[in-house]
Design an enzyme around this catalytic site. Structure first.
Site, PDB file in Angstrom:
ATOM      1  N   SER A 157      31.458  -1.081 -22.271  1.00 24.07           N
ATOM      2  CA  SER A 157      31.815   0.216 -21.675  1.00 24.07           C
ATOM      3  C   SER A 157      31.466   0.251 -20.193  1.00 24.07           C
ATOM      4  CB  SER A 157      31.163   1.410 -22.392  1.00 24.07           C
ATOM      5  OG  SER A 157      30.004   1.847 -21.730  1.00 24.07           O
TER       6      SER A 157
ATOM      7  N   TYR B 177      20.774   4.853 -23.253  1.00 26.41           N
ATOM      8  CA  TYR B 177      22.128   4.300 -23.292  1.00 26.41           C
ATOM      9  C   TYR B 177      22.371   3.408 -22.073  1.00 26.41           C
ATOM     10  CZ  TYR B 177      27.259   4.283 -23.366  1.00 26.41           C
ATOM     11  OH  TYR B 177      28.576   3.911 -23.380  1.00 26.41           O
TER      12      TYR B 177
END
Length: 318
Positions: free
Chosen positions: A138, A151
């Protein structure tokens, strides 16, 4: 000859979309997730599309589970041709409000889960003399996310892990380590997220159809290369942070904090960090306009104008 493809986190979102894409190519699919009931549904859908599939319960934070997954895949297909590390979780909230055990679990899932996958499959690849490992990382691997410290730590760590492993395997010409960096996707991931902000959260626009990522990953499997950026927004954000890191971070923090100040209050939840959830297990999360990439151009144009203006202001101050 059909390939054997392992997909972690295959029960929803991007993983489910990836499974469908390889099923259309009639590959042998090894579907892995903690949610075995949803996996069975994905299996049935993949088989209706022409693929062959098995389901393997896998918690990627458990190396034993991942070793078992690799063994099951080899027994099922004879070889393991493609391994797709995809399983991931998200926790939103300020750093001090997010329980440390949640931060630990995010990093164990997103980073150690991928390391477990690579460590389990590489002996098979080396024995075969070939194989493709694809890491779905990502844009978070390049852009720090305020209120998502765990994250960001996991995604930045993944980028370093993958680059290091790729360099280590440079003499194994048949083994490829590939990274995918999609922009924000229209998946149920936000619905599944742990949320300690006390506010309703949603992905920042533009969001992209997970099918675009699935197609890009299928292309990587067929024609391996080190990395692919998926969605023009991912390219913009990557280079915005590279050129204007402080400015991009300030803008990102301001946008998120402004949104949180205005968002609807909700109760804090742990989401799917420690356990599966019974909701939001489709491919799409219902956040965007799937399949219409031109709809995102207004966001890209606005972003370019904003960065250009900021750059000119910085130059004038010098």
């Amino acid at each position: 000859m059909y390939r054997t493809v392992v997909i972690t986190g295959a029960s929803s979102g991007a993983g489910r979309a990836i499974a469908y894409e390889f099923a259309l190519q009639k590959d042998n699919l090894v579907l892995a997730s903690r949610n075995i009931d949803e996996l069975e549904e994905v299996k049935a859908e993949c088989e209706s599309m022409g693929g062959t599939a098995i389901c393997v319960y896998t918690d990627v934070t458990s190396y034993g589970d991942v070793i078992n997954l690799a063994s099951a895949a080899a027994d099922f297909g004879g070889n393991i041709d493609i391994w797709i590390n995809n399983a991931g979780v998200l926790a939103a909230g300020s750093f001090e409000d997010t329980p440390v055990e949640v931060l630990d679990q995010v990093i164990r899932t997103n980073l150690m889960g991928y390391i477990h996958g690579a460590h389990a499959v590489l002996p098979y690849f080396k024995s075969q003399g070939r194989g493709v490992l694809i890491n779905n990382i990502s844009i978070g691997g390049f852009l720090p996310v305020p209120y998502g410290v765990g994250y960001s730590a996991s995604k930045f760590g993944l980028r370093g892990f993958s680059a290091s492993l790729r360099a280590e395997l440079v003499n194994f010409s048949g083994i490829h380590i590939c990274d995918a960096y999609p922009a924000f996707l229209d998946t149920p991931g936000i619905q599944h997220a742990a949320n300690y902000t006390g506010k309703s959260i949603r992905p920042a626009p533009p969001v992209y159809d997970p099918a675009r990522l699935a197609i890009a990953i299928a292309e990587l499997a067929a024609h391996p290369k080190s990395e692919v950026m998926v969605g023009s927004a991912s390219i913009l954000l990557r280079y915005a942070y590279a050129v204007f890191p402080a400015l991009t971070s300030r803008i990102t923090a301001k946008v998120i904090s402004t949104y949180l100040n205005r968002a609807e209050p909700i109760e804090k939840i742990d989401g799917n960090i420690f356990n599966t959830v019974k909701y939001g297990n489709a491919v799409h999360g219902g956040w965007g306009v799937p399949g219409k990439p031109k709809a995102h151009r207004k966001y890209i144009a606005a972003g370019l104008l904003m960065l250009s203006a900021a750059g000119l202001m910085l130059l004038r101050k010098k």
